[in-house]
Design a protein around this motif. Structure first.
Motif, mmCIF file in Angstrom:
data_model
loop_
_atom_site.group_PDB
_atom_site.id
_atom_site.type_symbol
_atom_site.label_atom_id
_atom_site.label_comp_id
_atom_site.label_asym_id
_atom_site.label_seq_id
_atom_site.Cartn_x
_atom_site.Cartn_y
_atom_site.Cartn_z
ATOM 1 N N ARG A 1 -35.230 -30.543 12.370
ATOM 2 C CA ARG A 1 -34.783 -29.645 11.322
ATOM 3 C C ARG A 1 -35.086 -30.237 9.961
ATOM 4 O O ARG A 1 -35.056 -31.441 9.782
ATOM 5 N N CYS A 2 -35.336 -29.361 9.036
ATOM 6 C CA CYS A 2 -35.668 -29.866 7.707
ATOM 7 C C CYS A 2 -34.400 -30.340 6.990
ATOM 8 O O CYS A 2 -33.282 -29.989 7.350
ATOM 9 N N THR A 3 -34.597 -31.141 5.978
ATOM 10 C CA THR A 3 -33.493 -31.704 5.212
ATOM 11 C C THR A 3 -32.628 -30.605 4.619
ATOM 12 O O THR A 3 -31.399 -30.699 4.622
ATOM 13 N N LYS A 4 -33.258 -29.549 4.136
ATOM 14 C CA LYS A 4 -32.527 -28.442 3.533
ATOM 15 C C LYS A 4 -31.558 -27.821 4.534
ATOM 16 O O LYS A 4 -30.418 -27.525 4.202
ATOM 17 N N GLN A 5 -31.983 -27.648 5.762
ATOM 18 C CA GLN A 5 -31.100 -27.074 6.774
ATOM 19 C C GLN A 5 -29.957 -28.024 7.107
ATOM 20 O O GLN A 5 -28.824 -27.589 7.285
ATOM 21 N N ARG A 6 -30.247 -29.318 7.198
ATOM 22 C CA ARG A 6 -29.183 -30.296 7.466
ATOM 23 C C ARG A 6 -28.156 -30.284 6.343
ATOM 24 O O ARG A 6 -26.947 -30.307 6.580
ATOM 25 N N GLU A 7 -28.645 -30.267 5.102
ATOM 26 C CA GLU A 7 -27.734 -30.245 3.959
ATOM 27 C C GLU A 7 -26.898 -28.972 3.969
ATOM 28 O O GLU A 7 -25.691 -29.012 3.743
ATOM 29 N N GLY A 8 -27.535 -27.858 4.240
ATOM 30 C CA GLY A 8 -26.813 -26.585 4.288
ATOM 31 C C GLY A 8 -25.775 -26.564 5.382
ATOM 32 O O GLY A 8 -24.646 -26.090 5.177
ATOM 33 N N THR A 9 -26.122 -27.085 6.528
ATOM 34 C CA THR A 9 -25.179 -27.147 7.640
ATOM 35 C C THR A 9 -23.982 -28.011 7.275
ATOM 36 O O THR A 9 -22.832 -27.645 7.535
ATOM 37 N N THR A 10 -24.227 -29.131 6.645
ATOM 38 C CA THR A 10 -23.151 -30.033 6.227
ATOM 39 C C THR A 10 -22.237 -29.352 5.219
ATOM 40 O O THR A 10 -21.001 -29.427 5.330
ATOM 41 N N VAL A 11 -22.817 -28.669 4.247
ATOM 42 C CA VAL A 11 -22.022 -27.969 3.230
ATOM 43 C C VAL A 11 -21.170 -26.885 3.877
ATOM 44 O O VAL A 11 -19.971 -26.770 3.605
ATOM 45 N N LEU A 12 -21.770 -26.088 4.746
ATOM 46 C CA LEU A 12 -21.032 -25.000 5.391
ATOM 47 C C LEU A 12 -19.898 -25.519 6.267
ATOM 48 O O LEU A 12 -18.792 -24.963 6.254
ATOM 49 N N LYS A 13 -20.147 -26.579 6.997
ATOM 50 C CA LYS A 13 -19.084 -27.168 7.824
ATOM 51 C C LYS A 13 -17.940 -27.670 6.948
ATOM 52 O O LYS A 13 -16.773 -27.494 7.271
ATOM 53 N N GLY A 14 -18.278 -28.304 5.841
ATOM 54 C CA GLY A 14 -17.251 -28.780 4.916
ATOM 55 C C GLY A 14 -16.447 -27.636 4.328
ATOM 56 O O GLY A 14 -15.222 -27.718 4.219
ATOM 57 N N MET A 15 -17.129 -26.564 3.968
ATOM 58 C CA MET A 15 -16.432 -25.408 3.424
ATOM 59 C C MET A 15 -15.515 -24.780 4.476
ATOM 60 O O MET A 15 -14.398 -24.382 4.160
ATOM 61 N N GLN A 16 -15.973 -24.714 5.706
ATOM 62 C CA GLN A 16 -15.150 -24.151 6.775
ATOM 63 C C GLN A 16 -13.913 -25.013 7.040
ATOM 64 O O GLN A 16 -12.828 -24.496 7.265
ATOM 65 N N ARG A 17 -14.079 -26.319 7.022
ATOM 66 C CA ARG A 17 -12.958 -27.235 7.274
ATOM 67 C C ARG A 17 -11.937 -27.257 6.155
ATOM 68 O O ARG A 17 -10.771 -27.557 6.372
ATOM 69 N N HIS A 18 -12.386 -26.988 4.945
ATOM 70 C CA HIS A 18 -11.517 -27.132 3.768
ATOM 71 C C HIS A 18 -11.378 -25.814 3.004
ATOM 72 O O HIS A 18 -11.435 -25.792 1.773
ATOM 73 N N LEU A 19 -11.157 -24.742 3.729
ATOM 74 C CA LEU A 19 -11.057 -23.417 3.115
ATOM 75 C C LEU A 19 -9.942 -23.341 2.075
ATOM 76 O O LEU A 19 -10.048 -22.612 1.093
ATOM 77 N N THR A 20 -8.888 -24.113 2.239
ATOM 78 C CA THR A 20 -7.757 -24.053 1.307
ATOM 79 C C THR A 20 -7.983 -24.864 0.033
ATOM 80 O O THR A 20 -7.160 -24.807 -0.877
ATOM 81 N N ARG A 21 -9.076 -25.607 -0.021
ATOM 82 C CA ARG A 21 -9.354 -26.447 -1.198
ATOM 83 C C ARG A 21 -10.393 -25.781 -2.094
ATOM 84 O O ARG A 21 -11.584 -25.795 -1.805
ATOM 85 N N PRO A 22 -9.949 -25.184 -3.200
ATOM 86 C CA PRO A 22 -10.867 -24.419 -4.047
ATOM 87 C C PRO A 22 -12.018 -25.244 -4.631
ATOM 88 O O PRO A 22 -13.119 -24.724 -4.800
ATOM 89 N N GLN A 23 -11.768 -26.527 -4.903
ATOM 90 C CA GLN A 23 -12.840 -27.357 -5.459
ATOM 91 C C GLN A 23 -13.984 -27.505 -4.451
ATOM 92 O O GLN A 23 -15.158 -27.477 -4.826
ATOM 93 N N VAL A 24 -13.642 -27.666 -3.195
ATOM 94 C CA VAL A 24 -14.663 -27.788 -2.149
ATOM 95 C C VAL A 24 -15.441 -26.484 -2.048
ATOM 96 O O VAL A 24 -16.671 -26.483 -1.930
ATOM 97 N N GLN A 25 -14.727 -25.363 -2.111
ATOM 98 C CA GLN A 25 -15.379 -24.065 -1.995
ATOM 99 C C GLN A 25 -16.323 -23.801 -3.171
ATOM 100 O O GLN A 25 -17.457 -23.362 -2.989
ATOM 101 N N GLU A 26 -15.855 -24.094 -4.364
ATOM 102 C CA GLU A 26 -16.684 -23.858 -5.550
ATOM 103 C C GLU A 26 -17.939 -24.732 -5.536
ATOM 104 O O GLU A 26 -19.043 -24.249 -5.765
ATOM 105 N N ARG A 27 -17.767 -26.006 -5.245
ATOM 106 C CA ARG A 27 -18.932 -26.907 -5.206
ATOM 107 C C ARG A 27 -19.875 -26.527 -4.065
ATOM 108 O O ARG A 27 -21.096 -26.610 -4.206
#
Length: 102
Positions: A1-27
């Motif tokens: 997988r390309c780096t962009k997909q890995r980065e996107g997957t990491t960001v999405l997983k973080g957003m899913q895990r921390h839905l209650t944290r607005p700073q995580v969602q905004e970033r």
């Protein structure tokens, strides 16, 4: 997988895990927008659930203007790619964008 997909997957997983944290969602929305700025031949990150994650963040944090702006920017970036606008509408994003601007 390309780096962009890995980065996107990491960001999405973080957003899913921390839905209650607005700073995580905004970033996270800001990073998704930046990742889409330079498209690759493979579709990304809609097939990884980006629309659903962004819409969930918008719903959860409706009163936070900065988050809503970042989320709208991420959706705008996603919508610029062929085939993505339909997925964005089907994912409930349009209704959420309208709610954000009211």
């Amino acid at each position: 997988r390309c780096t962009k997909q890995r980065e996107g997957t990491t960001v999405l997983k973080g957003m899913q895990r921390h839905l209650t944290r607005p700073q995580v969602q905004e970033r996270g929305c800001t990073v998704l927008q930046m990742l889409q700025a330079h498209p690759t031949p493979r579709p990304f990150p809609v097939e990884l659930g980006a629309v659903e994650v962004v819409v969930a963040a918008m719903q959860r944090h409706l009163s936070l203007v900065g988050l809503q702006q970042s989320a709208c920017g991420a959706l705008r970036s996603l919508a610029q790619h062929v085939g993505y606008p339909d997925q964005i509408v089907e994912g409930g994003a349009m209704a959420q964008v309208l709610a954000a601007i009211q």
